[in-house]
Enzyme design. Structure first.
Site, mmCIF file in Angstrom:
data_model
loop_
_atom_site.group_PDB
_atom_site.id
_atom_site.type_symbol
_atom_site.label_atom_id
_atom_site.label_comp_id
_atom_site.label_asym_id
_atom_site.label_seq_id
_atom_site.Cartn_x
_atom_site.Cartn_y
_atom_site.Cartn_z
ATOM 1 N N SER A 37 0.838 -1.203 0.000
ATOM 2 C CA SER A 37 0.000 0.000 0.000
ATOM 3 C C SER A 37 0.874 1.255 0.000
ATOM 4 O O SER A 37 0.554 2.245 -0.653
ATOM 5 C CB SER A 37 -0.946 0.013 1.203
ATOM 6 N N ASP A 69 6.297 2.740 6.492
ATOM 7 C CA ASP A 69 6.254 2.086 5.172
ATOM 8 C C ASP A 69 6.467 3.096 4.042
ATOM 9 O O ASP A 69 7.244 2.847 3.113
ATOM 10 C CB ASP A 69 4.911 1.392 4.962
#
Ligand SMILES: Nc1ncnc2c1ncn2[C@@H]1O[C@H](COP(=O)(O)OP(=O)(O)O)[C@@H](O)[C@H]1O
Ligand SMILES: C[C@@](O)(CCOP(=O)(O)O)CC(=O)O
Length: 502
Positions: free
Chosen positions: A148, A206
């Protein structure tokens, strides 16, 4: 800044060594980029449509700009801020797409993140441009490898480049170019918004790895690149058990709220694990890796895996993976949000296996060949009657094997009669060996330490996604590009663009 009409961008996935979940609550995480990437191709068109192809999730959509424009009716002045989620736009987008607040549906999240970024990035421009966008990935979706974030980084970088907010980093003559740190920061901020839409409550680790690449320490928004790290071999295994990061992250939060006195010390302990790991890696890089270092890293993996189970993000598939690897002396933990998805297994150093071969043509020579060792550093020397020989020696380059170990050879030119008169030995020194490995040329022995890794790799091979060499920046591999390179104009590799004309 001039906007570009077309761009091709890619961003890497990541693996978290330590600190997942705890990082959402302000603790330290250590994460590294992978050589699995997400790619985006964007073209500005003269049409009045925005079309998006997301082949990995079977999503192909097209909107007329006239139906998107009213979604920005509330936007005035500050509407282009990249740091805070525009809740009014989110409300309108949910209504427009029919996606409910608690949805974790893969397609809905990807579409919401795209439309949100598109509308916000272009909110202050005269017109909303027509676009054709395609995003595809080598990363498994929803498996803990930051798909993602890589998606959000690509979308943000692509749209900001098309808007002209960040520069087009390539000139015709350049093969590679870099975005400036300010531009990377902007990309990262926008990607964080995308992550918020997909994840709910991301820490930002991330998207930081997706934007900067390499090996990072991350804590409460502070990104510290770590360059003083050794090369480790990490086996990455995908249990293929699907799960949702959003649900797992909110589950941990609920658990903390329910049992704060139990869970808060666990988060502190994970923080300490990350910090000890960071210190150990720095020591390994500085002093060379020892068995004690590996033993520390293994302890930390076991402790953290227990903590993640306590947080409620374990899974039976992950437990059995840990048991299988432990039966072979190897230590594993989940990576990412857990609940299934991927695990990492630390592979330990491998002894060199060695042989000497005598050759007579075209000229008399002996070849000392050693293989299957890790780490890479090895020393091959020759001795004649116990004395070092330095002349007529050709030392070849150290080459990688497919399993992440290495091989090397050294060739000694020596007349056949000399081999009869004198004792020649090949001597191999490697950090995995307690004593040097000595091979006598005449005996033509085949010797070496018994490696356990081939068995392990065999055991795990059905589950293996990738054997990742985890340290420093992972450079995008040209040989893997295949078909993609034919389409490629510009690549974003870690923090670089790479021009590819072929
Ligand atoms: N290649 C892709 N194309 C479109 N959307 C993607 C892609 N990869 C990831 N996503 C989006 O990211 C979500 C996965 O995020 P998440 O559950 O956090 O898993 P991961 O650990 O892989 O990041 C998907 O549901 C989808 O919305
Ligand atoms: C659990 C968490 O620490 C990492 C999630 O990683 P992934 O989405 O499973 O790749 C969440 C976060 O840091 O935002």
């Amino acid at each position: 800044m001039a906007a570009v009409q077309e761009c091709f961008i890619s961003a890497p996935g990541k693996s978290i060594l330590h600190g997942e979940h705890a990082v959402v609550h302000g603790k330290v995480a250590l994460a590294v980029s992978l050589n699995l990437r997400t790619y985006l191709r964007l073209r500005v068109t003269s049409s009045s449509e925005v079309s998006v192809s997301l082949p990995n999730i079977d999503t192909f959509l097209c909107w007329n700009i006239s139906v998107l424009k009213p979604l920005l009716s509330h936007c005035t002045g500050e509407c282009r801020s990249s740091t805070e989620l525009d809740t009014e736009l989110m409300r309108k987008l949910r209504e427009f797409t029919g996606v409910s607040d608690g949805s974790t549906d893969t397609r809905s999240m990807a579409v919401l993140a795209f439309l949100y970024t598109y509308l916000r990035v272009f909110s202050q421009s005269e017109i909303l441009p027509g676009l054709k966008v395609c995003v595809w990935s080598e990363l498994p979706t929803g498996a803990g490898l930051g798909s993602s974030a890589a998606y959000s980084v690509c979308v943000s970088a692509g749209l900001l480049t098309a808007r002209g907010t960040i520069s087009s980093p390539l000139t015709q003559s350049q093969e590679t170019a870099r975005w400036s740190d300010e531009e990377l920061e902007l990309i990262n901020n926008w990607a964080f918004q995308g992550e918020k839409i997909i994840h709910g409550n991301p820490s930002g680790v991330d998207n930081a790895v997706g934007t900067w690449g390499g090996f990072l320490r991350y804590q409460a928004g502070k990104i510290t690149p770590l360059s003083n790290v050794p090369t480790l071999r990490i086996l990455l295994t995908n249990t293929k058990v699907p799960r949702s990061t959003k649900l797992l992250v909110s589950g941990v939060k609920d658990r903390i709220n329910q049992y704060p006195s139990v869970l808060l010390p666990v988060l502190e302990s994970v923080d300490a694990v990350s910090q000890i790991c960071e210190r150990t890696l720095a020591e390994m890089a500085r002093e060379g890796a020892s068995a004690k270092h590996y033993s520390t890293l293994e302890d930390l993996i076991d402790i953290n895996q227990h903590h993640l189970n306590v947080m409620g993000v374990g899974h039976i598939s992950l437990n059995s993976l840990c048991q299988v690897t432990l039966a072979h002396g190897l230590h594993s933990k989940l990576t990412g949000a857990g609940g299934g998805g991927c695990a990492i297994t630390l592979l330990t150093p491998d002894h060199p296996k060695a042989s000497v071969i005598q050759k007579h043509s075209p000229s008399p020579e002996v070849v000392c060949h050693t293989t299957g060792f890790f780490p890479k550093a090895v020393n091959i020397t020759w001795r004649k009657d116990g004395e070092d020989v330095n002349e007529d020696v050709e030392l070849r380059e150290t080459l990688p094997n497919q399993d992440g170990s290495f091989q090397k050879r050294s060739i000694l030119k020596v007349p056949a009669e000399d081999l009869q008169k004198h004792t020649y030995t090949c001597v191999i020194q490697h950090s995995s060996l307690k004593e040097e490995l000595v091979l006598n040329v005449i005996e033509q022995q085949i010797r070496g330490g018994g490696g356990r890794m081939p068995i392990i790799v065999g055991v795990l091979v059905a589950l293996v996604v990738l054997v990742a060499v985890v340290a420093g920046i992972m450079v995008w591999k040209k040989k893997n590009s295949g078909e993609r390179r034919k389409e490629a104009d510009v690549k974003f590799s870690e923090n670089r663009f790479t021009l590819s004309n072929s």
